[in-house]
Scaffold this motif. Structure first.
Motif, PDB file in Angstrom:
ATOM      1  N   LYS A  43      -8.887   2.389  13.933  1.00 15.86           N
ATOM      2  CA  LYS A  43      -8.162   3.613  14.273  1.00 15.86           C
ATOM      3  C   LYS A  43      -7.993   3.775  15.780  1.00 15.86           C
ATOM      4  O   LYS A  43      -6.964   4.264  16.249  1.00 15.86           O
ATOM      5  CB  LYS A  43      -8.891   4.822  13.693  1.00 15.86           C
ATOM      6  CG  LYS A  43      -8.696   5.007  12.203  1.00 15.86           C
ATOM      7  CD  LYS A  43      -9.523   6.171  11.684  1.00 15.86           C
ATOM      8  CE  LYS A  43      -9.412   6.285  10.166  1.00 15.86           C
ATOM      9  NZ  LYS A  43     -10.275   7.369   9.632  1.00 15.86           N
ATOM     10  N   LYS A  45      -7.440   1.564  17.886  1.00 18.10           N
ATOM     11  CA  LYS A  45      -6.585   0.513  18.458  1.00 18.10           C
ATOM     12  C   LYS A  45      -5.121   0.659  18.037  1.00 18.10           C
ATOM     13  O   LYS A  45      -4.296  -0.196  18.350  1.00 18.10           O
ATOM     14  CB  LYS A  45      -7.116  -0.862  18.045  1.00 18.10           C
ATOM     15  CG  LYS A  45      -8.553  -1.096  18.518  1.00 18.10           C
ATOM     16  CD  LYS A  45      -9.061  -2.468  18.128  1.00 18.10           C
ATOM     17  CE  LYS A  45     -10.487  -2.648  18.612  1.00 18.10           C
ATOM     18  NZ  LYS A  45     -10.572  -2.670  20.082  1.00 18.10           N
ATOM     19  N   LYS A  46      -4.790   1.729  17.355  1.00 20.66           N
ATOM     20  CA  LYS A  46      -3.447   1.863  16.803  1.00 20.66           C
ATOM     21  C   LYS A  46      -2.364   1.992  17.864  1.00 20.66           C
ATOM     22  O   LYS A  46      -1.194   1.739  17.582  1.00 20.66           O
ATOM     23  CB  LYS A  46      -3.388   3.055  15.853  1.00 20.66           C
ATOM     24  CG  LYS A  46      -3.678   2.685  14.409  1.00 20.66           C
ATOM     25  CD  LYS A  46      -3.062   3.669  13.444  1.00 20.66           C
ATOM     26  CE  LYS A  46      -3.041   3.104  12.039  1.00 20.66           C
ATOM     27  NZ  LYS A  46      -2.361   3.991  11.083  1.00 20.66           N
ATOM     28  N   GLN A  47      -2.720   2.401  19.059  1.00 18.01           N
ATOM     29  CA  GLN A  47      -1.721   2.571  20.110  1.00 18.01           C
ATOM     30  C   GLN A  47      -1.669   1.384  21.070  1.00 18.01           C
ATOM     31  O   GLN A  47      -0.923   1.399  22.045  1.00 18.01           O
ATOM     32  CB  GLN A  47      -2.019   3.850  20.901  1.00 18.01           C
ATOM     33  CG  GLN A  47      -2.145   5.099  20.047  1.00 18.01           C
ATOM     34  CD  GLN A  47      -0.942   5.332  19.168  1.00 18.01           C
ATOM     35  OE1 GLN A  47       0.211   5.181  19.611  1.00 18.01           O
ATOM     36  NE2 GLN A  47      -1.177   5.691  17.909  1.00 18.01           N
ATOM     37  N   PHE A  75      -2.044   2.044   6.101  1.00 14.13           N
ATOM     38  CA  PHE A  75      -2.783   2.239   7.355  1.00 14.13           C
ATOM     39  C   PHE A  75      -2.388   1.196   8.398  1.00 14.13           C
ATOM     40  O   PHE A  75      -2.144   1.515   9.566  1.00 14.13           O
ATOM     41  CB  PHE A  75      -4.286   2.166   7.080  1.00 14.13           C
ATOM     42  CG  PHE A  75      -5.137   2.095   8.315  1.00 14.13           C
ATOM     43  CD1 PHE A  75      -5.366   3.230   9.087  1.00 14.13           C
ATOM     44  CD2 PHE A  75      -5.707   0.889   8.710  1.00 14.13           C
ATOM     45  CE1 PHE A  75      -6.148   3.162  10.233  1.00 14.13           C
ATOM     46  CE2 PHE A  75      -6.483   0.810   9.853  1.00 14.13           C
ATOM     47  CZ  PHE A  75      -6.707   1.953  10.619  1.00 14.13           C
ATOM     48  N   LEU A  76      -2.287  -0.055   7.991  1.00 16.01           N
ATOM     49  CA  LEU A  76      -2.063  -1.152   8.934  1.00 16.01           C
ATOM     50  C   LEU A  76      -0.615  -1.252   9.422  1.00 16.01           C
ATOM     51  O   LEU A  76      -0.369  -1.731  10.532  1.00 16.01           O
ATOM     52  CB  LEU A  76      -2.463  -2.475   8.280  1.00 16.01           C
ATOM     53  CG  LEU A  76      -3.963  -2.679   8.048  1.00 16.01           C
ATOM     54  CD1 LEU A  76      -4.189  -3.830   7.078  1.00 16.01           C
ATOM     55  CD2 LEU A  76      -4.687  -2.945   9.368  1.00 16.01           C
ATOM     56  N   ASP A  78       1.446   0.657  10.662  1.00 15.18           N
ATOM     57  CA  ASP A  78       1.854   1.425  11.845  1.00 15.18           C
ATOM     58  C   ASP A  78       1.416   0.787  13.162  1.00 15.18           C
ATOM     59  O   ASP A  78       1.781   1.283  14.229  1.00 15.18           O
ATOM     60  CB  ASP A  78       1.289   2.847  11.763  1.00 15.18           C
ATOM     61  CG  ASP A  78       1.923   3.651  10.641  1.00 15.18           C
ATOM     62  OD1 ASP A  78       3.082   3.351  10.294  1.00 15.18           O
ATOM     63  OD2 ASP A  78       1.259   4.544  10.106  1.00 15.18           O
ATOM     64  N   PHE A  79       0.625  -0.289  13.089  1.00 12.62           N
ATOM     65  CA  PHE A  79       0.238  -0.955  14.332  1.00 12.62           C
ATOM     66  C   PHE A  79       1.486  -1.543  14.991  1.00 12.62           C
ATOM     67  O   PHE A  79       2.347  -2.099  14.311  1.00 12.62           O
ATOM     68  CB  PHE A  79      -0.795  -2.048  14.064  1.00 12.62           C
ATOM     69  CG  PHE A  79      -2.188  -1.520  13.887  1.00 12.62           C
ATOM     70  CD1 PHE A  79      -3.105  -1.574  14.934  1.00 12.62           C
ATOM     71  CD2 PHE A  79      -2.595  -0.950  12.690  1.00 12.62           C
ATOM     72  CE1 PHE A  79      -4.387  -1.072  14.783  1.00 12.62           C
ATOM     73  CE2 PHE A  79      -3.873  -0.446  12.532  1.00 12.62           C
ATOM     74  CZ  PHE A  79      -4.771  -0.504  13.585  1.00 12.62           C
TER      75      PHE A  79
END
Length: 278
Positions: A43, A45-47, A75-76, A78-79
């Motif tokens: 979470k 590291k998403k940005q 969840f993944l 959106d990276f």
């Protein structure tokens, strides 16, 4: 230097690889079901558009939702810099960031992390490697990295997000703006009917379903017919009753070659399953 690890240390090192990844994160696992601790690490590291994530999963080509949970994909996806690839023959497990790697028996699956007896071989970049600018700390690192790089090349890319940038100062400065998305995986997961996980608890009584000992998909429980139709046709080519298979017909868990047509149920599950043997 390579290091053998197991138990709680294995889980800790796996989590550390995710936590310390800033430029590169490689995940190779037939089954993907993210543990709550891994989710918490990711979470943060998403940005990070500079973190390139490559995921390769496999198995269950008739229903890939059994190998990759839709919730985890949501969840993944959106990276900003991620590839998700599929290889039906995949059985290997490998996890790496820019400074360390883990060759392991363990799937990236919460059941495996919480219940199974697993092991791993951990390698890290040495001081010598850092001083010379060589990513690889030894031959094992290099061979493993190149092998899984080739696995990725040969696999099918089902989802990809590529970061795009605005450039200024003659290209010396870049600002992340958005990611270009290519997506086949959403449709595949949406069209797949979620069936029983191959890691379902074995404690359920009076169940009428079993699992194909070659593919892990759910089928009627019958110890004399422990294959799905597709796997049975493949088995008929040689009819080797002792050929090592991948799953337990009773529980669906990985058997690591301890099951076969003649012995489709793991020994530890025999007592629970014998009331259903036909």
């Amino acid at each position: 230097m390579a290091k053998f690890i197991k138990g709680n240390q294995l889980n800790a090192e796996l989590e550390r690889i995710f936590d310390e990844a800033e430029q590169q994160l490689i995940i190779v696992s037939p089954y993907i079901k993210l543990h709550a601790r891994i989710l918490d690490v990711l979470k943060s590291k998403k940005q990070n558009d500079k973190l390139r994530i490559v995921i390769i999963f496999g198995k269950n080509e008739d229903n890939i939702a059994n190998s990759f949970r839709k919730n985890d994909f949501e969840f993944l996806k959106d990276f900003p810099n991620i590839e998700i690839r599929y290889e039906s023959r995949l059985h290997a497990k490998y996890y790496a960031n820019e400074s360390s790697a883990l060759l392991s028996s363990m799937n990236l699956y919460d059941y495996s992390q919480n219940n199974n007896i697993e092991f791993g071989i951990l390698t890290k970049v040495t001081l010598f490697g850092e001083l010379t600018g060589n990513f690889f700390s030894d031959t094992l690192d290099e061979e493993a990295f190149k092998y899984f790089e080739q696995v990725a090349i040969n696999s099918e890319c089902l989802y990809k997000r590529t970061p795009e940038y605005d450039e200024s100062l003659m290209g010396l400065k870049r600002k992340y703006t958005e990611s270009h998305t290519e997506d086949q995986l959403s449709e595949l997961l949406n069209s797949s009917v979620q069936t029983q996980s191959p890691y379902k608890s074995i404690g359920t009584k009076k169940k009428k379903h079993g699992y194909c000992i070659r593919t892990g998909v759910e089928i009627p429980f019958n110890s004399e017919k422990p294959f799905c139709d597709k796997a049975y046709k493949s088995w008929l080519r040689y009819k080797d009753k002792s050929y090592q298979e991948k799953y337990c017909h009773y529980s669906g868990e990985e058997s690591n070659g301890e099951t076969s047509f003649s012995r489709p149920i793991l020994r530890k599950n025999w007592h629970q399953a014998k009331s259903k043997i036909r």
